[in-house]
Design a protein around this motif. Structure first.
Motif, mmCIF file in Angstrom:
data_model
loop_
_atom_site.group_PDB
_atom_site.id
_atom_site.type_symbol
_atom_site.label_atom_id
_atom_site.label_comp_id
_atom_site.label_asym_id
_atom_site.label_seq_id
_atom_site.Cartn_x
_atom_site.Cartn_y
_atom_site.Cartn_z
ATOM 1 N N THR A 1 0.356 -1.602 0.300
ATOM 2 C CA THR A 1 0.104 -0.605 1.065
ATOM 3 C C THR A 1 0.860 -0.605 2.544
ATOM 4 O OG1 THR A 1 -1.871 -0.907 2.346
ATOM 5 C CG2 THR A 1 -2.085 -0.251 0.082
ATOM 6 N N LEU A 2 0.914 0.268 3.240
ATOM 7 C CA LEU A 2 1.472 0.298 4.746
ATOM 8 C C LEU A 2 0.577 -0.682 5.479
ATOM 9 C CD1 LEU A 2 2.614 3.951 5.914
ATOM 10 C CD2 LEU A 2 3.743 1.770 5.357
ATOM 11 N N ASN A 3 -0.624 -0.910 5.016
ATOM 12 C CA ASN A 3 -1.688 -1.887 5.675
ATOM 13 C C ASN A 3 -1.086 -3.364 5.584
ATOM 14 O OD1 ASN A 3 -3.229 0.472 6.471
ATOM 15 N ND2 ASN A 3 -4.509 0.268 5.021
ATOM 16 N N ALA B 1 3.975 9.209 3.245
ATOM 17 C CA ALA B 1 3.581 7.892 2.804
ATOM 18 C C ALA B 1 2.046 7.935 2.414
ATOM 19 C CB ALA B 1 3.933 6.743 3.669
ATOM 20 N N ASN B 2 1.637 8.291 1.547
ATOM 21 C CA ASN B 2 0.209 8.165 1.075
ATOM 22 C C ASN B 2 -0.344 6.612 1.114
ATOM 23 O OD1 ASN B 2 -0.024 11.038 0.426
ATOM 24 N ND2 ASN B 2 0.972 10.721 -1.543
ATOM 25 N N THR B 3 -1.345 6.615 1.554
ATOM 26 C CA THR B 3 -1.968 5.130 1.827
ATOM 27 C C THR B 3 -3.599 5.113 1.599
ATOM 28 O OG1 THR B 3 -0.366 4.739 3.701
ATOM 29 C CG2 THR B 3 -1.975 3.307 3.585
ATOM 30 N N LEU B 4 -3.469 4.307 0.358
ATOM 31 C CA LEU B 4 -4.702 4.140 -0.349
ATOM 32 C C LEU B 4 -5.354 5.332 -0.914
ATOM 33 C CD1 LEU B 4 -6.421 1.552 2.282
ATOM 34 C CD2 LEU B 4 -5.536 1.101 0.060
ATOM 35 N N GLN C 1 -3.009 7.648 -2.726
ATOM 36 C CA GLN C 1 -1.791 6.561 -3.182
ATOM 37 C C GLN C 1 -2.146 6.151 -4.733
ATOM 38 O OE1 GLN C 1 -1.352 2.802 -0.967
ATOM 39 N NE2 GLN C 1 0.140 2.414 -2.148
ATOM 40 N N ILE D 1 4.617 0.128 -1.638
ATOM 41 C CA ILE D 1 4.865 1.375 -0.693
ATOM 42 C C ILE D 1 6.063 2.114 -1.052
ATOM 43 C CG2 ILE D 1 3.689 -0.012 1.279
ATOM 44 C CD1 ILE D 1 6.487 -0.665 2.532
#
Ligand code: AMP
Length: 114
Positions: free
Chosen positions: A49-51, A86-89, A94, A99
């Protein structure tokens, strides 16, 4: 990552309609398009993920965005407008945990998103 579908696309182990590729990224048509143009830009390296992307990957993230603008130009939507997502989690929707930037265009989009 061995069983990641987007890693497999990056390694050409499963087919995809690739529209751009370089040393760092691959862009390809989404298999379930939500707009007349719907491409994904992914890094070849695996980040869930982006995280999980640190400051040292700032250049990679910028490169993904610039590649998206290039693909937008190639697809003929550059001057009309397009959306990068950018869907994140899970709460953001997501579904593939490698990513990716969605490049969407070719129709009018609503705001706020659903
Ligand atoms: P997200 O829900 O933000 O994680 O987006 C994942 C996207 O990947 C979805 O839009 C899917 O349609 C797309 N997708 C999943 N598998 C493939 C595949 N094999 N080739 C192209 N796109 C895919």
């Amino acid at each position: 990552m061995a069983d990641c579908i987007f890693c497999k696309i990056g390694r050409k182990e499963i087919p995809a309609k690739i529209v751009y590729e370089d040393r760092l990224v691959v862009a390809f048509d989404d298999i379930g398009p939500q707009a007349p143009t719907h491409c994904l830009v992914i890094p070849k390296a695996h980040y869930e993920t982006l995280n999980d992307v640190g400051a040292e990957q700032e250049g990679l993230l910028g490169h993904m965005m610039l590649v998206a603008t290039r693909v937008a130009r190639d697809k003929g939507i550059h001057d009309k407008g397009y959306r990068l997502v950018a869907n994140t989690l899970a709460e953001a929707g997501q579904s593939v945990f490698h990513i990716h930037l969605h490049l969407l265009g070719g129709r009018r989009f609503a705001w706020p998103p659903g």
